[in-house]
Design a protein around this motif. Structure first.
Motif, PDB file in Angstrom:
ATOM      1  N   VAL A   1      -7.764  24.586  49.677  1.00  0.00           N
ATOM      2  CA  VAL A   1      -7.255  25.109  50.942  1.00  0.00           C
ATOM      3  C   VAL A   1      -5.778  25.474  50.769  1.00  0.00           C
ATOM      4  O   VAL A   1      -5.004  24.706  50.183  1.00  0.00           O
ATOM      5  CB  VAL A   1      -7.399  24.052  52.068  1.00  0.00           C
ATOM      6  CG1 VAL A   1      -6.856  24.602  53.398  1.00  0.00           C
ATOM      7  CG2 VAL A   1      -8.864  23.624  52.222  1.00  0.00           C
ATOM      8  N   CYS A   2      -5.403  26.648  51.289  1.00  0.00           N
ATOM      9  CA  CYS A   2      -4.002  27.082  51.211  1.00  0.00           C
ATOM     10  C   CYS A   2      -3.212  26.457  52.354  1.00  0.00           C
ATOM     11  O   CYS A   2      -3.541  26.673  53.523  1.00  0.00           O
ATOM     12  CB  CYS A   2      -3.916  28.597  51.267  1.00  0.00           C
ATOM     13  SG  CYS A   2      -2.200  29.160  51.258  1.00  0.00           S
ATOM     14  N   PRO A   3      -2.154  25.685  52.034  1.00  0.00           N
ATOM     15  CA  PRO A   3      -1.369  25.056  53.101  1.00  0.00           C
ATOM     16  C   PRO A   3      -0.513  26.075  53.860  1.00  0.00           C
ATOM     17  O   PRO A   3      -0.051  25.778  54.959  1.00  0.00           O
ATOM     18  CB  PRO A   3      -0.478  24.060  52.343  1.00  0.00           C
ATOM     19  CG  PRO A   3      -0.399  24.585  50.954  1.00  0.00           C
ATOM     20  CD  PRO A   3      -1.666  25.332  50.691  1.00  0.00           C
ATOM     21  N   ALA A   4      -0.323  27.281  53.308  1.00  0.00           N
ATOM     22  CA  ALA A   4       0.516  28.288  53.974  1.00  0.00           C
ATOM     23  C   ALA A   4      -0.310  29.154  54.922  1.00  0.00           C
ATOM     24  O   ALA A   4      -0.030  29.222  56.117  1.00  0.00           O
ATOM     25  CB  ALA A   4       1.215  29.157  52.930  1.00  0.00           C
ATOM     26  N   CYS A   5      -1.376  29.814  54.392  1.00  0.00           N
ATOM     27  CA  CYS A   5      -2.123  30.762  55.230  1.00  0.00           C
ATOM     28  C   CYS A   5      -3.491  30.205  55.649  1.00  0.00           C
ATOM     29  O   CYS A   5      -4.243  30.896  56.325  1.00  0.00           O
ATOM     30  CB  CYS A   5      -2.268  32.110  54.531  1.00  0.00           C
ATOM     31  SG  CYS A   5      -3.466  32.121  53.190  1.00  0.00           S
ATOM     32  N   GLN A   6      -3.812  28.991  55.225  1.00  0.00           N
ATOM     33  CA  GLN A   6      -5.039  28.288  55.636  1.00  0.00           C
ATOM     34  C   GLN A   6      -6.314  28.884  55.048  1.00  0.00           C
ATOM     35  O   GLN A   6      -7.416  28.526  55.452  1.00  0.00           O
ATOM     36  CB  GLN A   6      -5.184  28.223  57.185  1.00  0.00           C
ATOM     37  CG  GLN A   6      -3.953  27.708  57.922  1.00  0.00           C
ATOM     38  CD  GLN A   6      -3.486  26.339  57.406  1.00  0.00           C
ATOM     39  OE1 GLN A   6      -4.301  25.463  57.123  1.00  0.00           O
ATOM     40  NE2 GLN A   6      -2.189  26.170  57.257  1.00  0.00           N
TER      41      GLN A   6
ATOM     42  N   TYR B   1      -3.994  28.566  42.765  1.00  0.00           N
ATOM     43  CA  TYR B   1      -3.166  29.316  43.710  1.00  0.00           C
ATOM     44  C   TYR B   1      -4.030  30.089  44.700  1.00  0.00           C
ATOM     45  O   TYR B   1      -5.126  30.543  44.355  1.00  0.00           O
ATOM     46  CB  TYR B   1      -2.248  30.282  42.956  1.00  0.00           C
ATOM     47  CG  TYR B   1      -1.337  29.576  41.996  1.00  0.00           C
ATOM     48  CD1 TYR B   1      -0.232  28.880  42.467  1.00  0.00           C
ATOM     49  CD2 TYR B   1      -1.612  29.557  40.634  1.00  0.00           C
ATOM     50  CE1 TYR B   1       0.597  28.182  41.589  1.00  0.00           C
ATOM     51  CE2 TYR B   1      -0.792  28.867  39.753  1.00  0.00           C
ATOM     52  CZ  TYR B   1       0.309  28.177  40.228  1.00  0.00           C
ATOM     53  OH  TYR B   1       1.109  27.488  39.370  1.00  0.00           O
ATOM     54  N   CYS B   2      -3.492  30.259  45.910  1.00  0.00           N
ATOM     55  CA  CYS B   2      -4.197  30.988  46.959  1.00  0.00           C
ATOM     56  C   CYS B   2      -4.409  32.444  46.549  1.00  0.00           C
ATOM     57  O   CYS B   2      -3.471  33.117  46.128  1.00  0.00           O
ATOM     58  CB  CYS B   2      -3.392  30.920  48.256  1.00  0.00           C
ATOM     59  SG  CYS B   2      -4.133  31.873  49.595  1.00  0.00           S
ATOM     60  N   LYS B   3      -5.666  32.932  46.697  1.00  0.00           N
ATOM     61  CA  LYS B   3      -5.961  34.327  46.358  1.00  0.00           C
ATOM     62  C   LYS B   3      -5.332  35.280  47.361  1.00  0.00           C
ATOM     63  O   LYS B   3      -5.174  36.463  47.088  1.00  0.00           O
ATOM     64  CB  LYS B   3      -7.481  34.564  46.375  1.00  0.00           C
ATOM     65  CG  LYS B   3      -8.202  34.057  45.157  1.00  0.00           C
ATOM     66  CD  LYS B   3      -9.669  34.458  45.236  1.00  0.00           C
ATOM     67  CE  LYS B   3     -10.503  33.756  44.191  1.00  0.00           C
ATOM     68  NZ  LYS B   3     -11.934  33.978  44.400  1.00  0.00           N
ATOM     69  N   ASN B   4      -5.018  34.762  48.529  1.00  0.00           N
ATOM     70  CA  ASN B   4      -4.473  35.614  49.593  1.00  0.00           C
ATOM     71  C   ASN B   4      -2.950  35.735  49.505  1.00  0.00           C
ATOM     72  O   ASN B   4      -2.399  36.826  49.607  1.00  0.00           O
ATOM     73  CB  ASN B   4      -4.893  35.045  50.949  1.00  0.00           C
ATOM     74  CG  ASN B   4      -4.464  35.927  52.113  1.00  0.00           C
ATOM     75  OD1 ASN B   4      -4.630  37.142  52.053  1.00  0.00           O
ATOM     76  ND2 ASN B   4      -3.916  35.313  53.141  1.00  0.00           N
ATOM     77  N   CYS B   5      -2.242  34.587  49.287  1.00  0.00           N
ATOM     78  CA  CYS B   5      -0.772  34.638  49.356  1.00  0.00           C
ATOM     79  C   CYS B   5      -0.079  34.012  48.147  1.00  0.00           C
ATOM     80  O   CYS B   5       1.142  34.066  48.044  1.00  0.00           O
ATOM     81  CB  CYS B   5      -0.290  33.973  50.646  1.00  0.00           C
ATOM     82  SG  CYS B   5      -0.413  32.178  50.610  1.00  0.00           S
ATOM     83  N   GLY B   6      -0.829  33.424  47.229  1.00  0.00           N
ATOM     84  CA  GLY B   6      -0.230  32.924  45.994  1.00  0.00           C
ATOM     85  C   GLY B   6       0.362  31.523  46.064  1.00  0.00           C
ATOM     86  O   GLY B   6       0.845  30.994  45.064  1.00  0.00           O
TER      87      GLY B   6
HETATM   88 ZN   LIG Z   1      -2.515  31.405  51.232  1.00  0.00          ZN
END
Ligand SMILES: [Zn+2]
Length: 182
Positions: free
Chosen positions: A32-37, A9-14
Protein backbone atom coordinates in the motif's frame (compact mmCIF):
# COMPACT_ATOMS: atom_id res chain seq x y z
CA UNK A 1 5.68 -18.66 1.28
CA UNK A 2 5.79 -16.85 -2.05
CA UNK A 3 9.23 -16.40 -3.62
CA UNK A 4 8.40 -13.47 -5.92
CA UNK A 5 10.26 -10.28 -4.99
CA UNK A 6 8.17 -7.85 -2.96
CA UNK A 7 7.06 -4.55 -4.52
CA UNK A 8 9.22 -1.67 -3.26
CA UNK A 9 7.82 1.50 -4.83
CA UNK A 10 4.37 2.78 -5.74
CA UNK A 11 3.60 2.30 -9.46
CA UNK A 12 1.53 5.47 -9.36
CA UNK A 13 3.79 7.99 -7.56
CA UNK A 14 7.08 6.25 -6.76
CA UNK A 15 6.82 6.48 -2.95
CA UNK A 16 8.17 3.51 -0.97
CA UNK A 17 5.21 1.21 -0.22
CA UNK A 18 4.39 -0.52 3.06
CA UNK A 19 2.94 -4.01 3.32
CA UNK A 20 -0.25 -3.95 5.38
CA UNK A 21 -3.85 -5.14 5.28
CA UNK A 22 -5.88 -2.40 3.53
CA UNK A 23 -8.77 -0.82 5.46
CA UNK A 24 -11.43 -1.93 2.95
CA UNK A 25 -12.29 -5.32 4.47
CA UNK A 26 -9.39 -7.09 2.73
CA UNK A 27 -7.78 -9.93 4.68
CA UNK A 28 -4.32 -10.08 3.10
CA UNK A 29 -1.30 -7.86 3.34
CA UNK A 30 -0.83 -5.73 0.21
CA UNK A 31 1.78 -3.23 -0.91
CA UNK A 32 0.00 0.00 0.00
CA UNK A 33 1.29 3.47 -0.90
CA UNK A 34 1.30 5.73 2.18
CA UNK A 35 1.23 8.84 -0.07
CA UNK A 36 -1.48 8.20 -2.70
CA UNK A 37 -3.11 5.13 -1.06
CA UNK A 38 -2.74 2.99 -4.20
CA UNK A 39 -3.10 -0.72 -3.33
CA UNK A 40 -0.88 -3.01 -5.44
CA UNK A 41 -2.54 -6.40 -5.91
CA UNK A 42 -0.20 -9.28 -6.75
CA UNK A 43 -1.71 -12.27 -8.50
CA UNK A 44 -0.41 -15.50 -10.03
CA UNK A 45 1.27 -15.39 -13.44
CA UNK A 46 0.56 -17.81 -16.27
CA UNK A 47 3.34 -19.76 -17.95
CA UNK A 48 2.22 -21.23 -21.30
CA UNK A 49 3.90 -23.83 -23.49
CA UNK A 50 3.55 -26.83 -25.76
CA UNK A 51 4.40 -30.52 -26.02
CA UNK A 52 5.61 -30.59 -29.67
CA UNK A 53 5.53 -34.10 -31.11
CA UNK A 54 6.76 -35.65 -34.36
CA UNK A 55 5.93 -39.35 -34.65
CA UNK A 56 7.15 -40.97 -31.43
CA UNK A 57 9.52 -38.12 -30.55
CA UNK A 58 9.06 -34.99 -28.40
CA UNK A 59 10.86 -31.69 -28.95
CA UNK A 60 12.90 -30.34 -26.06
CA UNK A 61 14.93 -27.11 -25.89
CA UNK A 62 18.23 -26.73 -24.03
CA UNK A 63 18.05 -23.48 -22.08
CA UNK A 64 20.48 -20.67 -22.87
CA UNK A 65 19.10 -18.52 -20.01
CA UNK A 66 18.97 -18.63 -16.25
CA UNK A 67 17.47 -20.13 -14.23
CA UNK A 68 18.49 -23.70 -15.09
CA UNK A 69 20.93 -22.78 -17.86
CA UNK A 70 21.87 -25.86 -19.91
CA UNK A 71 18.88 -27.91 -18.71
CA UNK A 72 16.17 -29.20 -21.06
CA UNK A 73 12.65 -27.86 -21.19
CA UNK A 74 9.51 -27.89 -23.27
CA UNK A 75 9.02 -24.57 -25.09
CA UNK A 76 7.24 -22.35 -22.54
CA UNK A 77 7.31 -18.88 -21.05
CA UNK A 78 5.29 -16.12 -19.43
CA UNK A 79 2.03 -15.20 -21.11
CA UNK A 80 1.94 -11.64 -22.51
CA UNK A 81 -0.90 -9.15 -22.17
CA UNK A 82 -3.29 -9.20 -25.12
CA UNK A 83 -2.84 -12.84 -26.08
CA UNK A 84 -4.78 -16.02 -25.28
CA UNK A 85 -3.13 -18.96 -23.53
CA UNK A 86 -2.92 -20.91 -26.81
CA UNK A 87 -1.49 -17.88 -28.64
CA UNK A 88 1.14 -17.49 -25.92
CA UNK A 89 2.04 -21.18 -26.09
CA UNK A 90 2.40 -20.91 -29.88
CA UNK A 91 4.53 -17.76 -29.60
CA UNK A 92 6.89 -19.42 -27.13
CA UNK A 93 7.21 -22.43 -29.45
CA UNK A 94 8.13 -20.07 -32.30
CA UNK A 95 10.59 -18.05 -30.20
CA UNK A 96 12.36 -20.91 -28.44
CA UNK A 97 12.39 -23.62 -31.11
CA UNK A 98 11.56 -21.99 -34.46
CA UNK A 99 9.43 -25.05 -35.12
CA UNK A 100 6.73 -25.63 -37.77
CA UNK A 101 3.69 -27.09 -36.03
CA UNK A 102 -0.07 -27.15 -35.56
CA UNK A 103 -1.18 -26.34 -32.03
CA UNK A 104 -3.70 -28.72 -30.46
CA UNK A 105 -5.80 -29.09 -27.33
CA UNK A 106 -4.96 -28.17 -23.76
CA UNK A 107 -3.06 -30.99 -22.04
CA UNK A 108 -1.91 -29.97 -18.53
CA UNK A 109 -2.82 -27.24 -16.03
CA UNK A 110 -0.28 -27.10 -13.21
CA UNK A 111 -0.75 -24.92 -10.15
CA UNK A 112 2.50 -23.90 -8.50
CA UNK A 113 1.24 -21.79 -5.56
CA UNK A 114 4.70 -21.68 -3.94
CA UNK A 115 5.88 -19.32 -6.70
CA UNK A 116 2.48 -17.86 -7.62
CA UNK A 117 2.30 -19.44 -11.09
CA UNK A 118 -0.06 -21.53 -13.20
CA UNK A 119 1.56 -23.48 -16.06
CA UNK A 120 -0.53 -24.55 -19.05
CA UNK A 121 0.78 -26.90 -21.76
CA UNK A 122 -0.90 -27.55 -25.12
CA UNK A 123 -0.44 -30.42 -27.54
CA UNK A 124 1.40 -29.46 -30.74
CA UNK A 125 1.94 -31.57 -33.86
CA UNK A 126 5.25 -30.85 -35.56
CA UNK A 127 5.21 -30.58 -39.36
CA UNK A 128 8.99 -30.75 -39.79
CA UNK A 129 12.12 -31.82 -37.94
CA UNK A 130 13.95 -28.63 -38.93
CA UNK A 131 14.23 -26.09 -36.09
CA UNK A 132 15.56 -22.55 -35.85
CA UNK A 133 15.97 -21.95 -32.13
CA UNK A 134 16.06 -18.39 -30.80
CA UNK A 135 18.64 -16.85 -28.51
CA UNK A 136 17.07 -18.38 -25.37
CA UNK A 137 17.82 -21.89 -26.67
CA UNK A 138 21.23 -23.59 -27.08
CA UNK A 139 19.81 -26.55 -28.97
CA UNK A 140 16.39 -27.88 -30.02
CA UNK A 141 16.12 -31.61 -30.67
CA UNK A 142 13.72 -34.52 -30.72
CA UNK A 143 13.77 -37.28 -28.09
CA UNK A 144 12.06 -40.66 -27.94
CA UNK A 145 10.75 -41.61 -24.51
CA UNK A 146 13.87 -43.73 -23.88
CA UNK A 147 16.14 -40.82 -24.77
CA UNK A 148 14.52 -38.18 -22.52
CA UNK A 149 17.24 -36.80 -20.17
CA UNK A 150 15.05 -37.10 -17.06
CA UNK A 151 17.82 -35.93 -14.70
CA UNK A 152 18.46 -32.86 -16.84
CA UNK A 153 14.88 -31.53 -17.09
CA UNK A 154 14.74 -27.88 -16.01
CA UNK A 155 11.40 -27.72 -14.20
CA UNK A 156 9.09 -30.06 -12.33
CA UNK A 157 6.07 -28.85 -14.36
CA UNK A 158 7.88 -29.92 -17.54
CA UNK A 159 8.88 -33.29 -16.08
CA UNK A 160 5.35 -34.04 -14.88
CA UNK A 161 3.84 -32.93 -18.20
CA UNK A 162 6.20 -35.31 -20.03
CA UNK A 163 5.34 -38.13 -17.60
CA UNK A 164 1.61 -37.60 -18.23
CA UNK A 165 2.25 -37.45 -21.97
CA UNK A 166 4.04 -40.80 -22.17
CA UNK A 167 1.61 -42.47 -19.71
CA UNK A 168 -1.39 -41.27 -21.76
CA UNK A 169 0.24 -42.36 -25.00
CA UNK A 170 0.82 -45.87 -23.62
CA UNK A 171 -2.86 -45.94 -22.62
CA UNK A 172 -3.88 -44.75 -26.08
CA UNK A 173 -5.90 -41.84 -24.73
CA UNK A 174 -4.93 -38.25 -23.87
CA UNK A 175 -6.80 -36.57 -21.05
CA UNK A 176 -6.51 -33.10 -19.54
CA UNK A 177 -4.52 -33.16 -16.32
CA UNK A 178 -4.96 -30.61 -13.54
CA UNK A 179 -2.04 -30.98 -11.14
CA UNK A 180 -1.05 -29.17 -7.95
CA UNK A 181 2.69 -28.92 -7.38
CA UNK A 182 3.07 -28.07 -3.71
ZN1 LIG B 1 1.62 6.27 -4.50
Amino acid sequence: MLTRSPIKYCKNCGTAVVYRVPDDGDTRERAVCPACQTIHYENPLNVVGTVPVLGDRVLLCKRNIEPRWGKWTLPAGFMELGETTAEGAARETDEEAGAQYEIGELFTVMNVPRVGQVHLFYHARLLSDVFAPGHETLEARLFTEDEIPWDEIAFRTVRETLEHFFADRRRGHFGVHAVNIL
